[in-house]
Design a protein around this motif. Structure first.
Motif, mmCIF file in Angstrom:
data_model
loop_
_atom_site.group_PDB
_atom_site.id
_atom_site.type_symbol
_atom_site.label_atom_id
_atom_site.label_comp_id
_atom_site.label_asym_id
_atom_site.label_seq_id
_atom_site.Cartn_x
_atom_site.Cartn_y
_atom_site.Cartn_z
ATOM 1 N N ILE A 259 0.851 -1.187 0.000
ATOM 2 C CA ILE A 259 0.000 0.000 0.000
ATOM 3 C C ILE A 259 0.894 1.248 0.000
ATOM 4 C CG2 ILE A 259 -0.174 -0.001 2.533
ATOM 5 C CD1 ILE A 259 -3.033 1.093 2.206
ATOM 6 N N GLY A 260 0.558 2.214 -0.846
ATOM 7 C CA GLY A 260 1.328 3.445 -0.907
ATOM 8 C C GLY A 260 2.628 3.353 -1.680
ATOM 9 N N SER A 261 2.888 2.221 -2.330
ATOM 10 C CA SER A 261 4.148 2.072 -3.061
ATOM 11 C C SER A 261 4.124 2.795 -4.402
ATOM 12 C CB SER A 261 4.465 0.585 -3.283
ATOM 13 O OG SER A 261 3.447 -0.031 -4.057
ATOM 14 N N GLY A 262 2.927 3.080 -4.911
ATOM 15 C CA GLY A 262 2.815 3.774 -6.191
ATOM 16 C C GLY A 262 2.425 2.876 -7.342
ATOM 17 N N LYS A 263 1.722 1.786 -7.060
ATOM 18 C CA LYS A 263 1.320 0.846 -8.108
ATOM 19 C C LYS A 263 0.508 1.524 -9.206
ATOM 20 C CE LYS A 263 -0.795 -1.817 -5.194
ATOM 21 N NZ LYS A 263 -0.386 -1.136 -3.962
ATOM 22 N N SER A 264 -0.456 2.356 -8.817
ATOM 23 C CA SER A 264 -1.322 2.985 -9.812
ATOM 24 C C SER A 264 -0.543 3.921 -10.721
ATOM 25 C CB SER A 264 -2.454 3.757 -9.125
ATOM 26 O OG SER A 264 -3.303 2.877 -8.421
ATOM 27 N N THR A 265 0.392 4.676 -10.153
ATOM 28 C CA THR A 265 1.222 5.576 -10.956
ATOM 29 C C THR A 265 2.042 4.787 -11.959
ATOM 30 O OG1 THR A 265 1.361 7.202 -9.178
ATOM 31 C CG2 THR A 265 3.067 7.295 -10.868
ATOM 32 N N VAL A 266 2.669 3.726 -11.508
ATOM 33 C CA VAL A 266 3.479 2.892 -12.393
ATOM 34 C C VAL A 266 2.608 2.239 -13.459
ATOM 35 C CG1 VAL A 266 4.939 0.829 -12.488
ATOM 36 C CG2 VAL A 266 5.265 2.511 -10.663
ATOM 37 N N ASP B 11 8.536 -1.012 -5.442
ATOM 38 C CA ASP B 11 9.130 -1.011 -4.110
ATOM 39 C C ASP B 11 9.481 0.414 -3.695
ATOM 40 O OD1 ASP B 11 10.332 -2.506 -1.822
ATOM 41 O OD2 ASP B 11 12.168 -1.570 -2.560
ATOM 42 N N CYS B 12 9.284 0.711 -2.419
ATOM 43 C CA CYS B 12 9.739 1.989 -1.874
ATOM 44 C C CYS B 12 9.952 1.841 -0.375
ATOM 45 C CB CYS B 12 8.758 3.128 -2.177
ATOM 46 S SG CYS B 12 7.232 3.075 -1.246
ATOM 47 N N ASP B 13 10.592 2.834 0.208
ATOM 48 C CA ASP B 13 10.863 2.819 1.642
ATOM 49 C C ASP B 13 9.555 2.845 2.439
ATOM 50 O OD1 ASP B 13 13.160 3.299 3.738
ATOM 51 O OD2 ASP B 13 11.509 4.619 4.294
ATOM 52 N N GLN C 228 5.846 4.946 2.169
ATOM 53 C CA GLN C 228 4.523 4.334 2.092
ATOM 54 C C GLN C 228 3.567 4.968 3.098
ATOM 55 O OE1 GLN C 228 6.180 -0.024 2.230
ATOM 56 N NE2 GLN C 228 4.025 -0.155 1.648
ATOM 57 N N VAL C 229 4.016 5.067 4.340
ATOM 58 C CA VAL C 229 3.162 5.589 5.405
ATOM 59 C C VAL C 229 2.737 7.025 5.100
ATOM 60 C CG1 VAL C 229 3.042 6.206 7.851
ATOM 61 C CG2 VAL C 229 4.123 4.053 7.162
ATOM 62 N N ILE D 248 0.284 -2.197 6.585
ATOM 63 C CA ILE D 248 1.564 -2.648 6.029
ATOM 64 C C ILE D 248 2.011 -3.946 6.691
ATOM 65 C CG2 ILE D 248 4.026 -2.084 5.875
ATOM 66 C CD1 ILE D 248 3.169 0.862 5.495
ATOM 67 N N ALA D 249 1.831 -4.025 8.013
ATOM 68 C CA ALA D 249 2.239 -5.228 8.751
ATOM 69 C C ALA D 249 1.424 -6.452 8.345
ATOM 70 C CB ALA D 249 2.115 -4.987 10.249
ATOM 71 N N SER D 250 0.192 -6.225 7.881
ATOM 72 C CA SER D 250 -0.672 -7.341 7.485
ATOM 73 C C SER D 250 -0.354 -7.850 6.086
ATOM 74 C CB SER D 250 -2.142 -6.918 7.551
ATOM 75 O OG SER D 250 -2.472 -6.043 6.480
#
Length: 208
Positions: A11-18, A134-136, A140-141, A159-161
């Motif tokens: 979540i928040g890695s930017g999948k949609s942008t990519v 992938d991102c830091d 993501q947060v 993220i932990a899940s």
């Protein structure tokens, strides 16, 4: 079927942008999040089963799924997550396979966007290659907080899940790094797009 590239990331890695950058170069997109929203929207075909399993408290006034209520239930009751997935996942998989087959007739390759592709355990059955965005984790947060209004603790729990960064990268054939924005993304996407076009041509040649 044409080459299918499974795109995933936390979540928040930017999948949609990519994904949009690949689509701009001619890839066909099949997004399982979009399918899930359609299945759980007003008059969505999954809603009767979901309401039957969880009651009216998770249904909005317009008949669609109250995602916030469902999220709270899933995080408080681990069995609820399994029951929801048992309803949704077969429907999402069937629809995504139908859309991939249709898209393959008009595009050089198909990008199948599945946020929980690695977690599903069946990703190698569904895609010729796995592409991980992938991102830091701190990035993501901050991204998710900015777009959703969730507190940091809530984002960290999500993220932990999910699968760890290490697990995703271990499953990946290709990785796009997305810590710095478009200037970092564009050359990576351009190179991978050409690779996928070449692989799709090679796959088509083998089938002849």
């Amino acid at each position: 079927m044409s080459l299918v590239v499974g795109l995933t990331g936390g979540i928040g890695s930017g999948k949609s942008t990519v994904a949009d950058l690949f689509a701009a170069r001619g890839a066909a997109l099949v997004d399982t999040d979009v399918i899930a929203h359609q299945l759980t929207g007003p008059h969505g075909v999954a809603m009767s089963a979901i309401v039957g399993a969880f009651g009216d408290s998770i249904r909005r006034a317009d008949g669609g799924l109250d995602r916030a209520a469902m999220r709270r239930l899933v995080f408080s009751d681990r069995s609820a997550k399994a029951r929801l997935e048992a309803i949704l996942h077969p429907l999402i998989r069937q629809e995504s396979e139908t859309r991939c087959a249709a898209a393959a007739t008009t595009a050089p390759y198909v990008l199948l966007v599945v946020p929980l592709l690695v977690e599903s355990g069946t990703y190698r059955e569904r895609a010729d290659r796995i592409l991980v965005v992938d991102c830091d984790t701190t990035i993501q947060v901050s991204r998710v907080m900015a777009r959703s209004g969730l507190a940091a603790e809530e984002v960290e729990a999500i993220i932990a899940s999910q699968a760890s960064r290490a697990a995703r990268r271990a499953a990946a054939d290709d990785v796009v790094f997305n810590d710095s924005g478009l200037e970092e993304l564009l050359p990576q996407v351009a190179a991978l797009h050409q690779r996928y076009v070449d692989l799709a041509r090679a796959k088509a040649h083998v089938r002849r």
